[in-house]
Design an enzyme around this catalytic site. Structure first.
Site, PDB file in Angstrom:
ATOM      1  N   GLU A   1      -3.523   7.488  -4.284  1.00  0.00           N
ATOM      2  CA  GLU A   1      -3.520   6.219  -3.548  1.00  0.00           C
ATOM      3  C   GLU A   1      -3.243   5.061  -4.503  1.00  0.00           C
ATOM      4  OE1 GLU A   1      -7.238   4.536  -1.916  1.00  0.00           O
ATOM      5  OE2 GLU A   1      -6.183   4.520   0.001  1.00  0.00           O
TER       6      GLU A   1
ATOM      7  N   TYR B   1       0.847  -1.196   0.000  1.00  0.00           N
ATOM      8  CA  TYR B   1       0.000   0.000   0.000  1.00  0.00           C
ATOM      9  C   TYR B   1       0.879   1.241   0.000  1.00  0.00           C
ATOM     10  CZ  TYR B   1      -3.271   3.578   1.449  1.00  0.00           C
ATOM     11  OH  TYR B   1      -4.038   4.730   1.495  1.00  0.00           O
TER      12      TYR B   1
END
Ligand code: ADP
Ligand code: MG
Length: 396
Positions: free
Chosen positions: A207, A119
């Site tokens: 993101e 992530y």
């Protein structure tokens, strides 16, 4: 402003970030040639909607056994079959709400051999006043769940604005993501690139979930979600052109044409207020008396009759609105302008729900006179409490 995954990847690619090859399509007939242009033998068919959690989502039309909105496909035939099943249907994910979102566009992408899913995001960290990388080895899944259950697995690396991403910063991110060998070399190049893209394009969020380490040891951006600062769009015509209005709330688009600060909400009392602070207070007091606002709407300081008319029309066009509260404190804004806007709008679109108006300040008498003489069924209120109680009671 949000954009689609395939657009975000194009933007990142233009800065030199590693993304897979892919083709965006809007009809199933294009699926075959899209897939043929990719290396294969693994393809991924990805729904393009402005919401995450697509992989674990379900298509409403396909029932409880529906496969998700991101589908690995092992042949060109499978790509075509998946495209036919997905296009035009409604995908419901954790982020779309119950109504789901119609999938009008697919991204047919080269499939990657994944070793690890990581992530990585970039955001404006207001606590430290810097852009920060937020990274975790626990990518691919629900990052909110990671934040809740194992917060120590999320690492924050703030970037000093005058220095940009230093070698030390990049190394820190590599360490946090446990990158070694080729993947580490890729990371040292990639992180400054992402920061450059973020700052140069005035992003408010970038993101990448997941950023992957492939079986060949290289890094790749596998998913990308980007939001831009709406106030900076004027200097990025290329980004502005990526806007997909079909993904946005129609009322919010209409409001933006008139430069109104408007946000659609879930409740049933429409609010027309001037000043963001007063708008917040009005929403709070409606809640206090037991109802919920249908919207946030700030007509601004110096609104014209046209602007007020447009605002009123947007509120009345919302089928959820069961009553309207106009709450104006006239400073720069004059109460008679508001009154004229309300009367003009009601004459044009009619009034099917109760309307409570509270005016105070500049030209208040003139404003009240306009409303009185209009012959419209308007309840007037003296102060904020009185106004909120009256509209809540009228809606019942
Ligand atoms: P979402 O986050 O909306 O569910 P993603 O793009 O993250 O969508 O895709 C979900 C999962 O599908 C990823 O975590 C990854 O495991 C897999 N996936 C997505 N794109 C590819 C690809 N190009 N090759 C292989 N697997 C992929
Ligand atoms: Mg994802």
């Amino acid at each position: 402003m949000n954009i689609h995954e395939y657009q975000a990847k194009q933007v990142l690619k233009s800065f030199g970030a590693p993304v897979a090859e892919g083709v965006a399509i809007t009809s199933a007939d294009e699926a075959e040639s899209a897939a043929r242009s990719l290396p294969g033998p693994l393809y991924v068919v990805k729904s393009q909607i402005h919401a995450g959690g697509r992989g674990k989502g379900k298509f409403k039309e396909l029932g409880p056994d529906s496969k998700g909105g991101v589908r690995l496909s092992r042949s060109i035939e499978e790509v075509v079959a998946n495209a036919r099943e997905m296009l035009g249907n409604t995908l419901e994910t954790k982020q779309t709400g119950e109504q789901g979102k119609q999938v009008n566009r697919l991204y047919i992408e080269d499939g990657a051999d994944i070793d690890r899913e990581l992530y990585l995001s970039l955001l404006v960290d207001r606590a430290v006043g810097k852009v920060a990388f937020v990274v975790s080895t626990e990518g691919g899944m629900d990052i909110e769940a990671v934040a809740e259950e194992t917060p120590d697995k999320i690492i924050n690396v703030p970037i000093a604005p005058m220095d940009g991403v230093t070698q030390d910063d990049a190394a820190k991110i590599c360490d946090a993501l446990e990158l070694t060998g080729q993947a580490r070399d890729d990371g040292m190049t990639l992180f400054p690139i992402l920061y450059k893209a973020f700052t140069e394009k005035d992003m408010s969020l970038l993101e990448i979930n997941p950023l992957i380490v492939m079986e060949n040891g290289r890094l790749r951006v596998l998913d990308a979600k980007v939001s831009f600062d709406g106030n900076a769009l004027f200097r990025h015509p290329d980004i502005k052109a990526l806007r997909d209005e079909t993904e946005e709330d129609a009322k919010e688009i209409e409001a933006s044409k008139y430069d109104l600060a408007y946000v659609a909400l879930e409740g049933d009392i429409g609010c027309m207020v001037n000043g963001a602070g007063l708008a917040m207070a009005t929403m709070d007091i409606i809640k206090l008396y037991g109802k919920s606002p249908a919207n946030f709407l700030d007509v601004g300081g110096g609104a014209t009759t046209e602007k007020v008319t447009a605002a009123f029309k947007i509120i009345t066009a919302d089928p959820n609105v069961k009553g309207i509260l106009v709450n104006i404190f006239g400073g720069i804004m004059r109460c008679d302008v508001i009154a004229e806007g309300v009367v003009t709008a009601v004459k044009e679109v009619g009034l099917k729900v109760p309307l409570v108006v509270r005016l105070e300040g500049t030209n208040v008498e003139k404003g009240k006179a306009i409303l009185d003489q209009s012959g419209l069924d308007i309840t007037s209120a003296d102060d904020l409490d009185d106004a909120a109680q009256k509209i809540v009671k009228a809606v019942g």
